[in-house]
Design a protein around this motif. Structure first.
Motif, PDB file in Angstrom:
ATOM      1  N   ASP A   1      67.401  34.822  73.994  1.00 25.13           N
ATOM      2  CA  ASP A   1      66.354  34.685  73.815  1.00 25.13           C
ATOM      3  C   ASP A   1      66.210  32.868  73.547  1.00 25.13           C
ATOM      4  N   LYS A   2      67.395  32.451  73.360  1.00 26.13           N
ATOM      5  CA  LYS A   2      67.241  30.983  72.822  1.00 26.13           C
ATOM      6  C   LYS A   2      67.942  30.161  73.932  1.00 26.13           C
ATOM      7  N   ASN A   3      68.318  30.785  74.834  1.00 21.40           N
ATOM      8  CA  ASN A   3      69.045  30.044  76.034  1.00 21.40           C
ATOM      9  C   ASN A   3      68.943  30.795  77.393  1.00 21.40           C
ATOM     10  N   TYR A   4      67.822  30.968  77.805  1.00 22.46           N
ATOM     11  CA  TYR A   4      67.570  31.536  79.108  1.00 22.46           C
ATOM     12  C   TYR A   4      68.261  31.045  80.256  1.00 22.46           C
ATOM     13  N   ASP A   5      68.511  29.735  80.151  1.00 21.67           N
ATOM     14  CA  ASP A   5      69.051  28.860  81.409  1.00 21.67           C
ATOM     15  C   ASP A   5      70.591  29.167  81.641  1.00 21.67           C
ATOM     16  N   GLY A   6      70.978  29.806  80.546  1.00 20.57           N
ATOM     17  CA  GLY A   6      72.374  30.362  80.730  1.00 20.57           C
ATOM     18  C   GLY A   6      72.590  31.521  81.914  1.00 20.57           C
ATOM     19  N   MET A   7      71.440  31.959  82.217  1.00 22.15           N
ATOM     20  CA  MET A   7      71.607  33.029  83.262  1.00 22.15           C
ATOM     21  C   MET A   7      72.375  32.670  84.622  1.00 22.15           C
TER      22      MET A   7
ATOM     23  N   GLU B   1      72.246  42.750  82.514  1.00 22.11           N
ATOM     24  CA  GLU B   1      73.460  43.072  81.833  1.00 22.11           C
ATOM     25  C   GLU B   1      74.021  41.759  81.336  1.00 22.11           C
ATOM     26  N   GLN B   2      73.742  40.661  81.795  1.00 23.50           N
ATOM     27  CA  GLN B   2      74.325  39.226  81.304  1.00 23.50           C
ATOM     28  C   GLN B   2      73.647  38.887  80.049  1.00 23.50           C
TER      29      GLN B   2
END
Length: 263
Positions: free
Chosen positions: A132-138, A124-125
Motif C-alpha cells: 500500500d506504500k508502493n503500488y507501482d512495484g506491481m 499474490e505479488q
C-alpha cells in the motif's frame, strides 16, 4: 470391472497431462513462447532467453498452487517469473502462466478464467513486489492458454486480451507501463492440421505445439518435427517418447476391454 476401467482411464489422463506440462515447461519451448508472445522479450533471441532461464538468479519456477483464503485453491499448469534485460539497460520482471486446455468449451469462457488467474497472480505479488506504500512495484502478468484440440475452423487463431487507455476528455496520456499489468493470450490449434501447410503466424512454435500436445503422429513422426523445427533437446524427445508409449498403451487396453465386453 467398470470401476477398474474408469480408474485406469483417469490415471492415464493424469499421466498424459503431466507429459504435456513437461513439454510446455521445457526450457527451449518456454524460451520460444516468451520470445514470440512476451512483448518485453521481442528484442532478445531464443538463445539469449534460454541463457536467462538457466540462470537461477533471473528465472524461477514458482509454486503452481495458488490458495486464497475463502476463494479456494487453483493449480496452475506452469507458473514462473523471469527478469528480462531491456534496451535501456534496466531489467523488467514478468510473471508467466501457461495453461493447456484440452476442452475449449468447458461450460464457461476461457477468457474469464484467464482474468481470474491474472488477478490471483497480481494479488499474490502483494508484500513482495508491491504494497500500500508502493503500488507501482506491481509486475506484469502474462497468461497463455493453449487449446490443442480446438475446432478446425479456429485452427491457428490467436486472440490477445489486454488493457488499453481510452481518452474520454483532454489530452493527458499515461505511459502504457503504468496500467498494462495483465495480458491473456488464447491459442487455438486443431489436431487435424495439415502439416504440409505452415501456420500464417508463429509457425515455428505453433506446429511443434500442435504435434507434441496431440497423439496424431507416432514417435518417429514427432521426432521428425522436432528435428525439422530445430528443437535440439533430448528432454523433449524423452517426454514425447513416453507420451507416445502411453498413447499406444491406452489404445491397446481399449481394444482388449472391447473384446472382453463383446464376450
Amino acid at each position: 470391472m467398470e470401476t477398474v476401467i474408469q480408474n485406469t482411464i483417469t490415471n492415464h489422463k493424469i499421466m498424459l497431462d503431466q507429459h504435456c506440462k513437461a513439454i510446455v515447461g521445457n526450457q527451449e519451448m518456454l524460451a520460444r513462447m516468451i520470445h514470440e508472445f512476451v512483448r518485453e522479450a521481442r528484442h532478445l533471441s531464443v538463445k539469449e532467453i534460454m541463457k536467462i532461464i538457466k540462470d537461477e538468479q533471473r528465472f524461477r519456477c514458482l509454486n503452481n498452487e495458488n490458495m486464497i483464503p475463502s476463494y479456494g485453491t487453483v493449480k496452475f499448469d506452469m507458473f514462473c517469473c523471469i527478469d528480462l534485460p531491456q534496451l535501456n539497460g534496466t531489467n523488467k520482471r514478468i510473471y508467466l502462466n501457461v495453461e493447456i486446455q484440452n476442452n475449449p468449451y468447458p461450460g464457461y469462457s476461457i477468457i474469464t478464467r484467464g482474468y481470474a488467474y491474472v488477478s490471483r497472480i497480481v494479488s499474490e505479488q502483494w508484500g513482495s513486489e508491491y504494497d500500500d506504500k508502493n503500488y507501482d512495484g506491481m509486475k506484469k502478468v502474462y497468461s497463455l492458454w493453449i487449446m490443442p484440440k480446438a475446432p478446425k475452423r479456429k485452427d491457428g487463431h490467436m486472440n490477445v486480451y489486454e488493457t488499453n487507455e481510452r481518452i474520454i476528455c483532454g489530452t493527458t496520456v499515461e505511459e502504457k507501463e503504468i496500467y498494462d499489468k495483465g495480458v491473456i493470450l488464447a491459442i487455438y490449434l486443431n489436431k487435424e492440421h495439415d502439416l504440409n501447410k505452415k501456420y500464417e503466424e508463429h509457425d515455428e512454435l505453433l506446429t511443434p505445439l500442435m504435434v507434441l500436445l496431440n497423439n496424431v503422429l507416432d514417435y518417429k513422426g514427432k521426432q521428425r518435427i522436432i528435428e525439422e523445427y530445430g528443437l535440439n533437446t533430448k528432454k523433449i524427445e524423452s517426454e514425447v517418447k513416453d507420451m507416445c508409449d502411453l498413447g499406444e498403451s491406452i489404445v491397446l487396453e481399449a481394444r482388449n476391454e472391447g473384446k472382453q465386453i463383446e464376450r
